[in-house]
Enzyme design. Structure first.
Site, PDB file in Angstrom:
ATOM      1  CG  HIS A  53      -1.963  -1.047   1.228  1.00  0.00           C
ATOM      2  ND1 HIS A  53      -3.272  -0.838   0.855  1.00  0.00           N
ATOM      3  CD2 HIS A  53      -1.887  -2.359   1.590  1.00  0.00           C
ATOM      4  CE1 HIS A  53      -3.952  -1.971   0.987  1.00  0.00           C
ATOM      5  NE2 HIS A  53      -3.143  -2.909   1.428  1.00  0.00           N
ATOM      6  CG  ASN A 126      -7.999  -4.086   1.202  1.00  0.00           C
ATOM      7  OD1 ASN A 126      -7.285  -3.112   1.407  1.00  0.00           O
ATOM      8  ND2 ASN A 126      -7.521  -5.305   1.106  1.00  0.00           N
TER       9      ASN A 126
HETATM   10  C1  HEM Z   1      -1.843 -10.836   7.688  1.00  0.00           C
HETATM   11  C2  HEM Z   1      -2.185 -10.034   6.723  1.00  0.00           C
HETATM   12  C3  HEM Z   1      -1.629  -8.655   6.549  1.00  0.00           C
HETATM   13  C4  HEM Z   1      -0.449  -8.108   6.939  1.00  0.00           C
HETATM   14  C5  HEM Z   1       0.681  -8.788   7.697  1.00  0.00           C
HETATM   15  C6  HEM Z   1      -0.444  -6.734   6.507  1.00  0.00           C
HETATM   16  C7  HEM Z   1       0.598  -5.844   6.697  1.00  0.00           C
HETATM   17  C8  HEM Z   1       0.600  -4.535   6.307  1.00  0.00           C
HETATM   18  C9  HEM Z   1       1.686  -3.619   6.515  1.00  0.00           C
HETATM   19  C10 HEM Z   1       2.992  -3.961   7.196  1.00  0.00           C
HETATM   20  C11 HEM Z   1       1.313  -2.423   6.015  1.00  0.00           C
HETATM   21  C12 HEM Z   1       2.114  -1.134   6.002  1.00  0.00           C
HETATM   22  C13 HEM Z   1       1.801  -0.344   7.244  1.00  0.00           C
HETATM   23  C14 HEM Z   1       2.596   0.920   7.341  1.00  0.00           C
HETATM   24  O1  HEM Z   1       3.783   0.919   6.999  1.00  0.00           O
HETATM   25  O2  HEM Z   1       2.031   1.937   7.815  1.00  0.00           O
HETATM   26  C15 HEM Z   1      -0.027  -2.568   5.499  1.00  0.00           C
HETATM   27  C16 HEM Z   1      -0.762  -1.561   4.947  1.00  0.00           C
HETATM   28  C17 HEM Z   1      -2.115  -1.676   4.686  1.00  0.00           C
HETATM   29  N1  HEM Z   1      -2.883  -2.822   4.752  1.00  0.00           N
HETATM   30 FE1  HEM Z   1      -2.254  -4.616   5.305  1.00  0.00          FE
HETATM   31  N2  HEM Z   1      -1.619  -6.464   5.861  1.00  0.00           N
HETATM   32  C18 HEM Z   1      -2.376  -7.602   5.875  1.00  0.00           C
HETATM   33  C19 HEM Z   1      -3.642  -7.760   5.359  1.00  0.00           C
HETATM   34  C20 HEM Z   1      -4.474  -6.731   5.028  1.00  0.00           C
HETATM   35  C21 HEM Z   1      -5.890  -6.839   4.815  1.00  0.00           C
HETATM   36  C22 HEM Z   1      -6.687  -8.122   4.923  1.00  0.00           C
HETATM   37  C23 HEM Z   1      -6.345  -5.582   4.545  1.00  0.00           C
HETATM   38  C24 HEM Z   1      -7.728  -5.112   4.280  1.00  0.00           C
HETATM   39  C25 HEM Z   1      -8.814  -5.741   4.675  1.00  0.00           C
HETATM   40  C26 HEM Z   1      -5.206  -4.689   4.584  1.00  0.00           C
HETATM   41  C27 HEM Z   1      -5.254  -3.329   4.370  1.00  0.00           C
HETATM   42  C28 HEM Z   1      -4.172  -2.482   4.434  1.00  0.00           C
HETATM   43  C29 HEM Z   1      -4.251  -1.075   4.139  1.00  0.00           C
HETATM   44  C30 HEM Z   1      -5.498  -0.289   3.734  1.00  0.00           C
HETATM   45  C31 HEM Z   1      -2.962  -0.565   4.299  1.00  0.00           C
HETATM   46  C32 HEM Z   1      -2.516   0.871   4.070  1.00  0.00           C
HETATM   47  C33 HEM Z   1      -2.795   1.709   5.305  1.00  0.00           C
HETATM   48  C34 HEM Z   1      -2.424   3.139   5.031  1.00  0.00           C
HETATM   49  O3  HEM Z   1      -3.111   3.756   4.206  1.00  0.00           O
HETATM   50  O4  HEM Z   1      -1.452   3.630   5.617  1.00  0.00           O
HETATM   51  N3  HEM Z   1      -4.083  -5.425   4.874  1.00  0.00           N
HETATM   52  N4  HEM Z   1      -0.429  -3.881   5.659  1.00  0.00           N
END
Ligand code: HEM
Length: 486
Positions: A53, A126
């Site tokens: 993202h 999402n």
């Molecule tokens: C085990 C599964 C997942 C892991 C380990 C994971 C991990 C991460 C990490 C490390 C980031 C970056 C955070 C940052 O640096 O600020 C991120 C961003 C993000 N993830 Fe996940 N994610 C997972 C599943 C999901 C799922 C299922 C969704 C949605 C339902 C999701 C939605 C998002 C969104 C929207 C962002 C961006 C947030 C922002 O705008 O700063 N992720 N994810």
């Protein structure tokens, strides 16, 4: 007269056009503090981008409660109709790097920070109600397979489909992603979903399982592959430009929030495992209950400070809302704040976009790189005899009953659970036109895979979802691959 330019320490700068040198033709001087500081500062402008993202857009606004939900949650910001809470929302694509184009086939992030009087509540969702996998231990492998190959340096169809070939539960999300909603026309024209199941608990301590749905009031609009390629070629920043300009014009995008609610006692015997992120709860079982309206009406002043440095974490809950045993969610409760301590540092919670606004953080967490004057001269230990902040005695969420032995287990399947049923249902819901475009989109990508066994494993998943779906895909892939050989 305009303001005088200064160095970082506030001293006036006499020349911002010419560096100081030893004579007109001479080498530059180490005593030119302004030059050294300027070059050194510039070298440090970039910070690690989000590991996923990375590319996103943000805006501020408010959430207004329009319907009574206090029977289900005691969350203060949802307590009465008409109540407004400031929000910050960051939209994103998933796989692309910071400079990637917007109009791509990829899920979109929909992360909302509610600045409530009980602290910040982050709902990090999402634009799709489901996900590819159901256990967080698979997440790094999944993302590696979708991003650039370590040797070729480009995304490889082989890797993408090889991972999916070994993850049958992804069939539902793949059907969603390659369908008509797979490339949103803009961030304004898509829905948002909490995706996971969460817990709501009311003032009496009664708990519900809950799923969030933000429905766009702009109407859902998407691009097909051809339109997207055109947009991407003309304007890589199409989503950012659209959101920013709409808000500048005073055309404020809004979403209506609904929830699905399941009394806790229903979960054990529900025909789908309600904590499996690859499944939806059919609306016939759990109808949508309206909650309120989210409006975006203010652009950030500075994209780096407020959007790049925004930190959302699914473990930022407020009293009345808590986690469920969804394993994916449990993994995420760790991953985000950890990523942010690396990406932004331990004091990122003190940055204006991340700090609470309707209350203050009163913690004994102190010091660290970039610390502001948190706590001032107050005692930095607890309990103390100096009237320092003390814990509340009211529970934040409801206890969740657990039993069994520790171990590594597959996500439990309920009576109707398998990896394909809901993917088949989604396919059968589509019109003939939608089905045709879905087949074309998947076949276009799957046919680029070099190995027959990877193609066949994937076709088997689509056949298991729906015999016709599988057969049509097989024919379409065979045709494209035969064409490639000509
Ligand atoms: C085990 C599964 C997942 C892991 C380990 C994971 C991990 C991460 C990490 C490390 C980031 C970056 C955070 C940052 O640096 O600020 C991120 C961003 C993000 N993830 Fe996940 N994610 C997972 C599943 C999901 C799922 C299922 C969704 C949605 C339902 C999701 C939605 C998002 C969104 C929207 C962002 C961006 C947030 C922002 O705008 O700063 N992720 N994810």
């Amino acid at each position: 007269m305009s303001k005088i330019l200064t160095t970082e320490s506030g001293a006036p700068v006499a020349d911002n056009q010419n560096s100081a040198s030893a004579g007109e033709y001479g080498p530059l001087l180490i005593q030119d503090q302004h030059l050294l500081e300027k070059l050194a500062r510039f070298n440090r402008e970039r910070i690690p981008e989000r590991v996923v993202h990375a590319r996103g857009s943000g805006a501020y606004g408010y959430f207004e409660v329009t319907d009574e939900v206090s029977p289900y949650t005691r969350a203060a910001f949802l307590s009465e109709v008409g109540k407004r809470t400031e929000v910050f929302l960051r939209f994103s694509t998933v796989a692309g790097n910071l400079g990637a184009g917007d109009a791509v086939r990829d899920p979109r992030g929909f992360a909302v920070k509610f600045y409530t009087e009980d602290g910040n509540y982050d709902l990090v969702g999402n634009n799709t109600p489901v996900f590819f996998i159901k256990d967080p231990v698979k997440f790094p492998d999944f993302i590696h397979s979708q991003k650039r190959d370590p040797y070729t340096g480009v995304q490889e169809a082989d890797n993408v489909w090889d991972f999916w070939a070994h993850s049958p539960a992804s069939t539902h999300q793949i059907t969603w992603l390659f369908g008509d909603r797979g490339i949103p026309a803009s961030y304004r024209h898509m829905n948002g979903y909490g995706s996971h199941t969460y817990q709501w608990v009311n003032a009496e301590g009664e708990a519900y399982w809950v799923k969030y749905h933000f429905k766009t009031n702009q109407g859902v609009r998407s691009l097909d592959g051809e339109q997207a390629a055109e947009v991407l070629g003309a304007d890589a920043d199409s989503h950012q430009r659209d959101l920013h300009q709409a808000i500048e014009r005073g055309v404020f995008p809004s979403w209506t929030l609904y929830v699905q609610l399941m009394p806790v006692a229903e979960a054990a015997d529900y025909r789908f495992n309600p904590f499996d992120l690859t499944k939806v709860w059919p609306h016939a079982d759990h109808p949508l209950v309206k909650v309120g309206r989210l409006v975006l009406n203010r652009n950030p002043e500075n994209v780096f400070a407020e959007v790049e440095q925004a930190a959302f974490s699914p473990n930022n809950f407020v009293p009345g809302i808590g986690p469920s045993p969804d394993k994916m969610l449990q993994g995420r409760l760790f991953a985000y704040a950890d990523a942010q301590r690396y990406r932004l540092g331990v004091n990122h919670t003190q940055l204006p976009v991340n700090a609470p606004r309707a209350t203050e953080a009163r913690t004994y967490g102190r010091d660290g790189l970039g610390a502001l004057n948190r706590g001032g001269r107050e005692k930095n230990y607890e309990p103390n005899s100096f009237d320092g902040p003390a814990q509340t005695d009211s529970p934040l969420a409801a206890p969740v009953r657990v039993e069994g032995h520790t171990g590594t287990f597959a996500t439990p399947a309920h009576s109707k659970d398998d990896d394909f049923f809901q993917a088949g249902e989604l396919y059968r819901l589509m019109s003939e036109g939608e089905k045709g475009r879905l087949i074309g989109n998947i076949a276009g990508f799957l046919s680029q895979v070099s190995r027959d066994d990877i193609v066949e494993r994937n076709l088997a998943h689509f056949r298991a979802a729906d015999a016709e779906y599988g057969a049509r895909l097989e024919a379409a892939v065979a045709k494209l691959r035969a064409g490639d050989e000509d």
